[in-house]
Structures are given as structure tokens and as C-alpha cells.
Scaffold this active site. Sequence first.
Site, PDB file in Angstrom:
ATOM      1  N   PRO A   1      -4.585   0.624  18.461  1.00 34.61           N
ATOM      2  CA  PRO A   1      -4.297   0.130  17.112  1.00 34.61           C
ATOM      3  C   PRO A   1      -4.429   1.167  16.008  1.00 34.61           C
ATOM      4  O   PRO A   1      -4.122   0.867  14.857  1.00 34.61           O
ATOM      5  CB  PRO A   1      -5.330  -0.991  16.930  1.00 34.61           C
ATOM      6  CG  PRO A   1      -6.453  -0.630  17.845  1.00 34.61           C
ATOM      7  CD  PRO A   1      -5.811   0.029  19.028  1.00 34.61           C
TER       8      PRO A   1
ATOM      9  N   HIS B   1       0.848  -1.188   0.000  1.00 34.15           N
ATOM     10  CA  HIS B   1       0.000   0.000   0.000  1.00 34.15           C
ATOM     11  C   HIS B   1       0.887   1.243   0.000  1.00 34.15           C
ATOM     12  O   HIS B   1       1.750   1.398   0.865  1.00 34.15           O
ATOM     13  CB  HIS B   1      -0.923   0.015   1.215  1.00 34.15           C
ATOM     14  CG  HIS B   1      -2.098  -0.890   1.062  1.00 34.15           C
ATOM     15  ND1 HIS B   1      -3.243  -0.754   1.818  1.00 34.15           N
ATOM     16  CD2 HIS B   1      -2.324  -1.939   0.238  1.00 34.15           C
ATOM     17  CE1 HIS B   1      -4.121  -1.685   1.474  1.00 34.15           C
ATOM     18  NE2 HIS B   1      -3.574  -2.415   0.520  1.00 34.15           N
TER      19      HIS B   1
ATOM     20  N   TYR C   1       3.661   6.873   9.932  1.00 36.15           N
ATOM     21  CA  TYR C   1       2.876   5.684   9.579  1.00 36.15           C
ATOM     22  C   TYR C   1       3.755   4.618   8.940  1.00 36.15           C
ATOM     23  O   TYR C   1       3.608   3.419   9.229  1.00 36.15           O
ATOM     24  CB  TYR C   1       1.745   6.071   8.633  1.00 36.15           C
ATOM     25  CG  TYR C   1       0.652   5.024   8.531  1.00 36.15           C
ATOM     26  CD1 TYR C   1      -0.521   5.144   9.287  1.00 36.15           C
ATOM     27  CD2 TYR C   1       0.784   3.919   7.705  1.00 36.15           C
ATOM     28  CE1 TYR C   1      -1.529   4.192   9.199  1.00 36.15           C
ATOM     29  CE2 TYR C   1      -0.214   2.959   7.620  1.00 36.15           C
ATOM     30  CZ  TYR C   1      -1.363   3.101   8.368  1.00 36.15           C
ATOM     31  OH  TYR C   1      -2.356   2.133   8.289  1.00 36.15           O
TER      32      TYR C   1
ATOM     33  N   TYR D   1      -9.432   5.652   6.818  1.00 31.30           N
ATOM     34  CA  TYR D   1      -9.628   6.081   8.207  1.00 31.30           C
ATOM     35  C   TYR D   1     -10.671   7.195   8.199  1.00 31.30           C
ATOM     36  O   TYR D   1     -10.434   8.255   7.615  1.00 31.30           O
ATOM     37  CB  TYR D   1      -8.316   6.605   8.791  1.00 31.30           C
ATOM     38  CG  TYR D   1      -7.281   5.544   9.077  1.00 31.30           C
ATOM     39  CD1 TYR D   1      -7.053   5.106  10.374  1.00 31.30           C
ATOM     40  CD2 TYR D   1      -6.529   4.974   8.046  1.00 31.30           C
ATOM     41  CE1 TYR D   1      -6.097   4.133  10.648  1.00 31.30           C
ATOM     42  CE2 TYR D   1      -5.569   4.001   8.314  1.00 31.30           C
ATOM     43  CZ  TYR D   1      -5.365   3.590   9.611  1.00 31.30           C
ATOM     44  OH  TYR D   1      -4.420   2.628   9.885  1.00 31.30           O
TER      45      TYR D   1
ATOM     46  N   LYS E   1       0.930   0.249  14.980  1.00 33.13           N
ATOM     47  CA  LYS E   1       2.309   0.234  15.461  1.00 33.13           C
ATOM     48  C   LYS E   1       2.689  -0.977  16.312  1.00 33.13           C
ATOM     49  O   LYS E   1       3.883  -1.224  16.529  1.00 33.13           O
ATOM     50  CB  LYS E   1       2.581   1.508  16.281  1.00 33.13           C
ATOM     51  CG  LYS E   1       2.665   2.758  15.431  1.00 33.13           C
ATOM     52  CD  LYS E   1       3.973   2.830  14.701  1.00 33.13           C
ATOM     53  CE  LYS E   1       3.971   3.818  13.573  1.00 33.13           C
ATOM     54  NZ  LYS E   1       3.605   3.273  12.271  1.00 33.13           N
TER      55      LYS E   1
END
Length: 391
Positions: free
Chosen positions: A293, A72, A385, A201, A297
Site C-alpha cells: 500500500p 491533495h 504517485y 510519509y 496504487k
Amino acid sequence: MRTTVGIIGAGPAGLLLARLLHNAGIGSVVLESRDRAYVEQRQRAGILEQGTVDVLRAAGAGERMDREGLRHDGIELRFARERHRVDFPALTGGSSVTVYAQTEVCKDLIALQLKEGGPLLFDAEALAVEDADSEHPRVRFRHEGREDVLECDYVVGCDGFWGVARKAVPAGLSRVFERTYPFGWLGVLADVPPSHDELVYARHDRGFALLSMRSPTVSRLYLQVPEGTDAGSWRDEDIWDELDRRLETDDDWRLERGPVTAKSVTPMRSFVHEPMRHGRLFLAGDAAHIVPPTGAKGLNLAVGDVVTFARALVHLRATGSAERLDAYSETCLRRVWQAERFSYDMTTLLHRAPDAPPFEDRIQLARLRRIAASRAAETDLAEAYTGFPFE
């Protein structure tokens, strides 16, 4: 039984550490309290940072990940029915993440360990770590109905939050930092292709939602729910309806529905134990720290811990210097606290607290619009990220 490194726990951290040590010619024994089937089936994280992917490849455990994992190059943020894509490679100099479930990582590492590595004992319950501050720590454990002792030069506790390793650190030396959030995640697995090719998200007035996946044919989806929610209290139809509401946009995007095959609720908490070392006992992964979550991580932090330990032990063997081992806790905690910070930021950015005043709602939207409008803010998110350096 005797070995150089006794590893408690055969999750991805313990298994990867055993692999790294094997490749360096250092002996280890892995003790896992559960059976093999349980370890290979327990659902956990599914997002691998760039650094984690690189380490698995270098360790010889990346063949199936490269074949079946989903690379991704970004995520999508949704708020106020708007959509904004964060392009990771463009913002980080080429980094990405890979969707590859923890269960699959464990299967790959277990197969390698049983074929090439040292002993991996399933149904071997660690009972206590003894003499951690001596030159020869011991792990007392129960296997095949009898108690035994594993004599070690070092012990690494990869046995999770409820394991015995952290209990061996004297209370007078321990400092704990934690935060519990007043909500959790209702997670579902569904036999339906993902409705978007990257993770979504979503911040919504009704609460957070996440669209994720496990494969091209299996979706993994989450809803923010009140703390203590019973997953069984949600009907499948109600879950899909709520996901529809929270993921809604002003364009023609649609959520695809399918059979729900599993439901669970994950509590949300932040936790750090300092130090991560006592004598010759080293804590790694959830034994030392937990993150909500939202930032993806948890598994990646555990990988960073065991990479740091393995490199430090190799350095000791090569140079005679224990400098890196002595700095283990400090080195790991720098990365841990950055991940805690990022996970906290993502959680407070996207979740609506039960008693949040309208002011907080406006602040969330302002933060999201800042990310969408500012390359600097967007880059900070992308760099975090895709992963902080291991050392």
C-alpha cells in the site's frame, strides 16, 4: 440468467465496470458474495489518482466525491527529522490526488447501479467460471440457497486475490511473480482531526510511519510492524507514542491524539499473475495483481483495468475489431508493472528491513535527499504517485 458481461465482485472495480457498461448500453450482471452492508463498510484504500477521479466524474459517480473528497496537491516526506514537500501540480502539469475512501466510492456506485443499472446480486457466491475459452462462458453461483448459472459473452473477475476467477486460468498458462515483505502495517482510525493537511510519509530508524486521513475529523495512521503482529497487542497509548517518535521533526509540529476506533494489521506483498486474460475471461484488480500500500496504487490499478476492458468492448461494438480486447492483458500489464515498480521503490525507500545493515540505512537517506534536491527525481515520484495513463 443471461447477460453480455458477467462481473464477479462488487468492489469498486466491479461496480465501476458495471457503470461504464451501462453508460455504453452494454448489459451486465454483478455477483457479490457478501451482503450490501459489508461491501459498504469494508475499509480499504483512500487515495484516488487524478485519472480515477476523472473517470468517476465522467461516469456520473463524482458528485459526492467532489463535495466531500479532499483534494491533495502534494505529500510530505520526513527523514532525519527533516521535512520535504512534493508539489504535485507544479511537477506534473496540474495533476493531484483526492482522499475519498473506497467505502464511499462503493456506496456511490451501488446507489447508481440499483437505481439505473443492471442486476446487482448480493449474497451471490460465485462457485466457478466454466468454459472460459469458449464463446459462451458461464459463471456457476449460489444465491438465496440454490445454485444457478449466469450465461455470458464475457466474464470479468473482480473478485479479489481469493476469488474463483483466477482459478479458471489453466495452471499451464499461468505465470506468477511475487514478493512477500518481512513487515506489515498496523493501521488505526482515530476520531481526531489530521495533524497535517496532506499525507506524511516518514522514514525513521525505528520503522516507517504514515499520517493520513479519511475526513477533516478522522485520521488514518499507520506504523510499520513485524510480520504477523497482532493488532490487539498494541495499546492505544503505545501507538500514539510510537507515532510521535517516528514523525518527529526539528520544528514545532505536533501530533494530535484522539480516541482510536479501529485497529488492523495489513500484510505487505507484491503479486502479479500473467496473463490477465484467458479466452473470454478477464481478470481485474486484486484477482490479477497486488501491490504493497505504500504507493497508494491498489484501487487505482483496478480502475485502470476495468476502464481498459470497457473501452475495448465499446471499440469492438463500434468497429467490429477485437484488437483492443485481444491486447487487454498486455495493455494492463504495462501499467501494472510500472505501479509494481513504484510501490516497490516507495516501500524499500521508507521501510527498514529487520536485518538491514547500516549501509542500507545510508542508501535510503541518500535516495530521499536526492528526491529533495533534484527536480527530476521529484518529478518521477510525483508523476507515478498521481497516476500512470490508463492506456
